[in-house]
Enzyme design. Structure first.
Site, PDB file in Angstrom:
ATOM      1  N   CYS A  87      -0.380  13.635 -16.614  1.00 55.72           N
ATOM      2  CA  CYS A  87      -1.221  14.776 -16.956  1.00 55.72           C
ATOM      3  C   CYS A  87      -2.674  14.319 -16.968  1.00 55.72           C
ATOM      4  CB  CYS A  87      -0.844  15.341 -18.323  1.00 55.72           C
ATOM      5  SG  CYS A  87      -1.997  16.600 -18.913  1.00 55.72           S
ATOM      6  N   GLY A 119       3.144  -4.987   8.730  1.00 58.30           N
ATOM      7  CA  GLY A 119       3.225  -3.551   8.914  1.00 58.30           C
ATOM      8  C   GLY A 119       2.046  -2.775   8.396  1.00 58.30           C
ATOM      9  N   SER A 120       0.848  -3.265   8.619  1.00 60.35           N
ATOM     10  CA  SER A 120      -0.346  -2.530   8.191  1.00 60.35           C
ATOM     11  C   SER A 120      -1.473  -2.735   9.189  1.00 60.35           C
ATOM     12  CB  SER A 120      -0.817  -2.996   6.805  1.00 60.35           C
ATOM     13  OG  SER A 120      -2.024  -2.336   6.445  1.00 60.35           O
ATOM     14  N   SER A 121      -2.155  -1.638   9.507  1.00 58.10           N
ATOM     15  CA  SER A 121      -3.338  -1.734  10.375  1.00 58.10           C
ATOM     16  C   SER A 121      -4.573  -2.134   9.573  1.00 58.10           C
ATOM     17  CB  SER A 121      -3.599  -0.389  11.060  1.00 58.10           C
ATOM     18  OG  SER A 121      -3.906   0.614  10.097  1.00 58.10           O
ATOM     19  N   HIS A 166      -1.154   1.536  -4.628  1.00 54.30           N
ATOM     20  CA  HIS A 166      -1.513   2.959  -4.720  1.00 54.30           C
ATOM     21  C   HIS A 166      -0.563   3.746  -5.612  1.00 54.30           C
ATOM     22  CE1 HIS A 166      -3.461   2.162  -0.575  1.00 54.30           C
ATOM     23  NE2 HIS A 166      -4.324   1.957  -1.552  1.00 54.30           N
ATOM     24  N   VAL A 221       3.805   4.073  -1.228  1.00 52.31           N
ATOM     25  CA  VAL A 221       4.237   4.718  -2.472  1.00 52.31           C
ATOM     26  C   VAL A 221       5.706   5.104  -2.396  1.00 52.31           C
ATOM     27  CG1 VAL A 221       1.907   5.577  -2.934  1.00 52.31           C
ATOM     28  CG2 VAL A 221       3.520   7.042  -1.696  1.00 52.31           C
ATOM     29  N   CYS A 262      -0.005  19.650 -23.288  1.00 52.13           N
ATOM     30  CA  CYS A 262      -1.350  20.208 -23.490  1.00 52.13           C
ATOM     31  C   CYS A 262      -1.720  21.309 -22.515  1.00 52.13           C
ATOM     32  CB  CYS A 262      -2.394  19.095 -23.427  1.00 52.13           C
ATOM     33  SG  CYS A 262      -2.713  18.473 -21.738  1.00 52.13           S
ATOM     34  N   CYS A 321      -4.138  15.053 -21.021  1.00 54.26           N
ATOM     35  CA  CYS A 321      -3.805  14.203 -22.171  1.00 54.26           C
ATOM     36  C   CYS A 321      -3.246  12.844 -21.788  1.00 54.26           C
ATOM     37  CB  CYS A 321      -2.830  14.927 -23.087  1.00 54.26           C
ATOM     38  SG  CYS A 321      -1.187  15.211 -22.350  1.00 54.26           S
ATOM     39  N   GLN A 344       0.825  -1.204   0.000  1.00 57.55           N
ATOM     40  CA  GLN A 344       0.000   0.000   0.000  1.00 57.55           C
ATOM     41  C   GLN A 344       0.865   1.263   0.000  1.00 57.55           C
ATOM     42  OE1 GLN A 344      -3.592  -0.872   2.861  1.00 57.55           O
ATOM     43  NE2 GLN A 344      -1.835  -2.074   3.552  1.00 57.55           N
TER      44      GLN A 344
END
Length: 314
Positions: free
Chosen positions: A169, A260-262, A157, A141, A223, A172, A139
């Site tokens: 972008c 390591g995640s709740s 994510h 980044v 663009c 475009c 999860q």
């Protein structure tokens, strides 16, 4: 069943990364007791008996690299500050919100992009080399799994570190590297300097509104459209093709390890629900309670960087 020690010289050496886990990088790790021998043996047996392990990681695996998580008591971003991540809808509708986001991200980028994987990331990469990890979904980044060399990986994510496609972008669809955008920020804002201590899990830092108001944000060179990091902001949804790929990998697996995640965010929690529906056993390694505790057969509260390298000691 106790696991025998193995001498596998071609695996990535987690010991050489021990210096990364210094006092400063542990500032954001919640307090926890060392893992007991019985709990370690239970988790070892779970991993050893699983042939195709599916791993889910969250911000708690990166705290030992010096990146705070959001929710941990005492050290998490929500506990220490009033700061909250930008919402997807706010980024889309407000030019001021985009200006604030990019100014903070610009200041935080040099530190955020320089973080290194810790022993937990390296251990999971070693497991993949052993043929143990069937797939890993993170999860985060922060690109630390990629930096560690993980190949069987989905960054649920997104990730701002991708060389070609860190920024998109919204007009475009053209892509550029986040490092390239950093240079454009610098060129557009000569003499603009800001400092802030501490970087959030998404690379954000705190700056005053007064400081931000003079920051200039570039548009798409193709663009003139709005530029956005190619990550899923809070309030947005994960691409359906990505979800379907991860579900396919889960269906091919015979065990799930959360590290390591709740599991408070549904985009990751859904995979625990899917594992439960398919009767795939789940083990959870996390300091503090998680949303998925009732779905797990093994629950360990300890540091990922302490426990994961000990599963297959080299």
């Amino acid at each position: 069943m106790r696991l025998a020690r193995r001498a596998i010289p071609w695996l990535l050496d987690t010991k050489k990364f021990s210096s990364f886990t210094s006092a400063s990088t542990l500032d954001f790790v919640p307090a926890s007791a060392p893992i007991g021998s019985l709990a370690l043996e239970q988790l070892q047996n779970f991993v050893y008996q699983t042939k195709r392990l599916f791993v889910i990681t969250g911000a708690g695996i990166s705290t030992e690299s010096g990146i705070p998580d959001y929710r941990s008591e005492g050290v998490g971003l929500y506990f220490r500050t009033e700061r909250r991540p930008i919402q997807h809808a706010e980024f889309l509708r407000s030019s001021q919100a985009r200006q604030r986001y990019w100014a903070r991200n610009y200041v935080g980028w040099p530190q955020f992009s320089s973080h290194l994987p810790n022993s937990a990331h390296l251990a999971l990469r070693n497991w993949e080399a052993l043929g143990k990890v069937h797939w890993l979904v993170t999860q985060n980044v922060d690109a630390l799994h990629s930096k560690a060399g993980q190949q069987k990986l989905t960054e649920l994510h997104g990730c701002t570190h991708r060389y070609v496609s860190g920024v998109v972008c919204l007009g475009c669809g053209s892509l550029c590297a986040r490092e390239t955008l950093q240079d454009r920020f610098t060129a557009l804002n000569p003499g603009w300097v800001a400092k802030s201590r501490g970087v959030a899990p998404d690379g954000d830092v705190f700056l005053s509104d007064e400081k931000v108001q003079h920051f200039r944000v570039p548009s798409c060179e193709s663009c003139g459209g709005i530029l956005k990091p190619e990550v899923t902001f809070f309030g947005d949804t994960v691409n359906r093709e990505t979800v379907n790929l991860v579900l396919k990998k889960l269906e091919e697996s015979d065990g799930v390890l959360v590290a390591g995640s709740s599991m408070q965010v549904y985009s990751g929690y859904r995979f625990l629900l899917a594992a439960s529906e398919r009767r795939i056993p789940v083990a959870i390694l996390n300091i503090g309670p998680t949303r998925g505790d009732h779905l797990s057969s093994i629950r360990v509260s300890a540091r990922c960087g302490e426990v994961l390298p000990a599963i297959f000691p080299l």
